[in-house]
Scaffold this motif. Structure first.
Motif, PDB file in Angstrom:
ATOM      1  N   LEU A   7      18.278  15.905 -18.297  1.00 54.15           N
ATOM      2  CA  LEU A   7      17.400  15.034 -19.089  1.00 54.15           C
ATOM      3  C   LEU A   7      17.914  13.603 -19.061  1.00 54.15           C
ATOM      4  O   LEU A   7      17.129  12.659 -18.941  1.00 54.15           O
ATOM      5  CB  LEU A   7      17.312  15.521 -20.536  1.00 54.15           C
ATOM      6  N   GLU A   8      19.223  13.444 -19.177  1.00 57.19           N
ATOM      7  CA  GLU A   8      19.802  12.099 -19.136  1.00 57.19           C
ATOM      8  C   GLU A   8      19.570  11.451 -17.786  1.00 57.19           C
ATOM      9  O   GLU A   8      19.254  10.264 -17.713  1.00 57.19           O
ATOM     10  CB  GLU A   8      21.295  12.161 -19.456  1.00 57.19           C
ATOM     11  N   ALA A   9      19.707  12.213 -16.708  1.00 49.91           N
ATOM     12  CA  ALA A   9      19.468  11.683 -15.365  1.00 49.91           C
ATOM     13  C   ALA A   9      18.007  11.273 -15.211  1.00 49.91           C
ATOM     14  O   ALA A   9      17.712  10.204 -14.662  1.00 49.91           O
ATOM     15  CB  ALA A   9      19.850  12.714 -14.305  1.00 49.91           C
ATOM     16  N   ALA A  10      17.108  12.114 -15.698  1.00 53.21           N
ATOM     17  CA  ALA A  10      15.680  11.789 -15.620  1.00 53.21           C
ATOM     18  C   ALA A  10      15.379  10.544 -16.441  1.00 53.21           C
ATOM     19  O   ALA A  10      14.592   9.682 -16.023  1.00 53.21           O
ATOM     20  CB  ALA A  10      14.844  12.968 -16.105  1.00 53.21           C
ATOM     21  N   GLN A  11      15.997  10.442 -17.604  1.00 54.91           N
ATOM     22  CA  GLN A  11      15.775   9.279 -18.458  1.00 54.91           C
ATOM     23  C   GLN A  11      16.273   8.005 -17.786  1.00 54.91           C
ATOM     24  O   GLN A  11      15.582   6.989 -17.788  1.00 54.91           O
ATOM     25  CB  GLN A  11      16.474   9.467 -19.804  1.00 54.91           C
ATOM     26  N   ARG A  56      12.961   2.723 -13.143  1.00 59.89           N
ATOM     27  CA  ARG A  56      11.601   2.489 -12.646  1.00 59.89           C
ATOM     28  C   ARG A  56      10.837   1.562 -13.578  1.00 59.89           C
ATOM     29  O   ARG A  56      10.100   0.676 -13.126  1.00 59.89           O
ATOM     30  CB  ARG A  56      10.860   3.817 -12.491  1.00 59.89           C
ATOM     31  N   LEU A  57      11.007   1.742 -14.880  1.00 58.18           N
ATOM     32  CA  LEU A  57      10.334   0.897 -15.860  1.00 58.18           C
ATOM     33  C   LEU A  57      10.817  -0.546 -15.745  1.00 58.18           C
ATOM     34  O   LEU A  57      10.019  -1.478 -15.777  1.00 58.18           O
ATOM     35  CB  LEU A  57      10.576   1.430 -17.271  1.00 58.18           C
ATOM     36  N   GLU A  81       9.405  -5.974 -14.237  1.00 60.37           N
ATOM     37  CA  GLU A  81       9.687  -7.238 -13.539  1.00 60.37           C
ATOM     38  C   GLU A  81       8.569  -7.582 -12.561  1.00 60.37           C
ATOM     39  O   GLU A  81       8.174  -8.738 -12.445  1.00 60.37           O
ATOM     40  CB  GLU A  81      11.034  -7.166 -12.819  1.00 60.37           C
ATOM     41  N   GLN A  82       8.028  -6.583 -11.867  1.00 63.21           N
ATOM     42  CA  GLN A  82       6.907  -6.836 -10.952  1.00 63.21           C
ATOM     43  C   GLN A  82       5.698  -7.359 -11.718  1.00 63.21           C
ATOM     44  O   GLN A  82       5.036  -8.306 -11.271  1.00 63.21           O
ATOM     45  CB  GLN A  82       6.515  -5.554 -10.214  1.00 63.21           C
ATOM     46  N   LEU A  83       5.415  -6.758 -12.847  1.00 63.74           N
ATOM     47  CA  LEU A  83       4.274  -7.189 -13.654  1.00 63.74           C
ATOM     48  C   LEU A  83       4.482  -8.613 -14.156  1.00 63.74           C
ATOM     49  O   LEU A  83       3.596  -9.455 -14.048  1.00 63.74           O
ATOM     50  CB  LEU A  83       4.058  -6.232 -14.835  1.00 63.74           C
ATOM     51  N   TYR A  91       0.358  -2.639 -15.178  1.00 63.79           N
ATOM     52  CA  TYR A  91       0.415  -2.520 -16.637  1.00 63.79           C
ATOM     53  C   TYR A  91       0.254  -1.054 -17.062  1.00 63.79           C
ATOM     54  O   TYR A  91       1.024  -0.543 -17.877  1.00 63.79           O
ATOM     55  CB  TYR A  91      -0.665  -3.386 -17.282  1.00 63.79           C
ATOM     56  N   MET A  92      -0.737  -0.373 -16.492  1.00 62.07           N
ATOM     57  CA  MET A  92      -0.976   1.024 -16.857  1.00 62.07           C
ATOM     58  C   MET A  92       0.186   1.919 -16.434  1.00 62.07           C
ATOM     59  O   MET A  92       0.591   2.815 -17.173  1.00 62.07           O
ATOM     60  CB  MET A  92      -2.283   1.533 -16.247  1.00 62.07           C
ATOM     61  N   GLU A  93       0.723   1.674 -15.261  1.00 60.03           N
ATOM     62  CA  GLU A  93       1.865   2.463 -14.802  1.00 60.03           C
ATOM     63  C   GLU A  93       3.063   2.240 -15.723  1.00 60.03           C
ATOM     64  O   GLU A  93       3.775   3.183 -16.072  1.00 60.03           O
ATOM     65  CB  GLU A  93       2.212   2.112 -13.361  1.00 60.03           C
TER      66      GLU A  93
END
Length: 88
Positions: A16-20, A26-27, A32-34, A61-63
């Motif tokens: 779970l920690e790795a996924a987080q 990714r967020l 930064e791209q947005l 934005y939605m992603e």
């Protein structure tokens, strides 16, 4: 004397920690791209919720919002596992 880290004792918690961490990264990249895309088009990134965004920016934005929801859900399930671990 033996010291065991709580995340090492439960493989589910460490995954779970790795996924987080992966979702957080990714967020960060997506955010930064947005922000960069908004600045390039003359928008204030702080106003992203108040603007009618064009197609590419709207998709970013939605992603980003979907990733935030996933992180919140993951954090909730992580907290549930911590409570379950305390009961053991």
């Amino acid at each position: 004397m033996s010291v065991e880290c709580c995340s090492m004792s439960n493989p589910e918690t460490s995954s779970l920690e790795a996924a987080q961490k992966e979702l957080e990264e990714r967020l960060r990249v997506l955010d930064e791209q947005l922000r960069s895309g908004m600045r390039a088009r003359g928008f204030d990134p702080a106003q992203d919720q108040n603007l009618a965004l064009t197609g590419p920016l709207a998709r970013l934005y939605m992603e980003r919002e979907n990733l935030r929801e996933k992180l919140e859900t993951l954090a909730g399930s992580e907290n549930t596992n911590e409570v379950d671990d305390d009961r053991d």
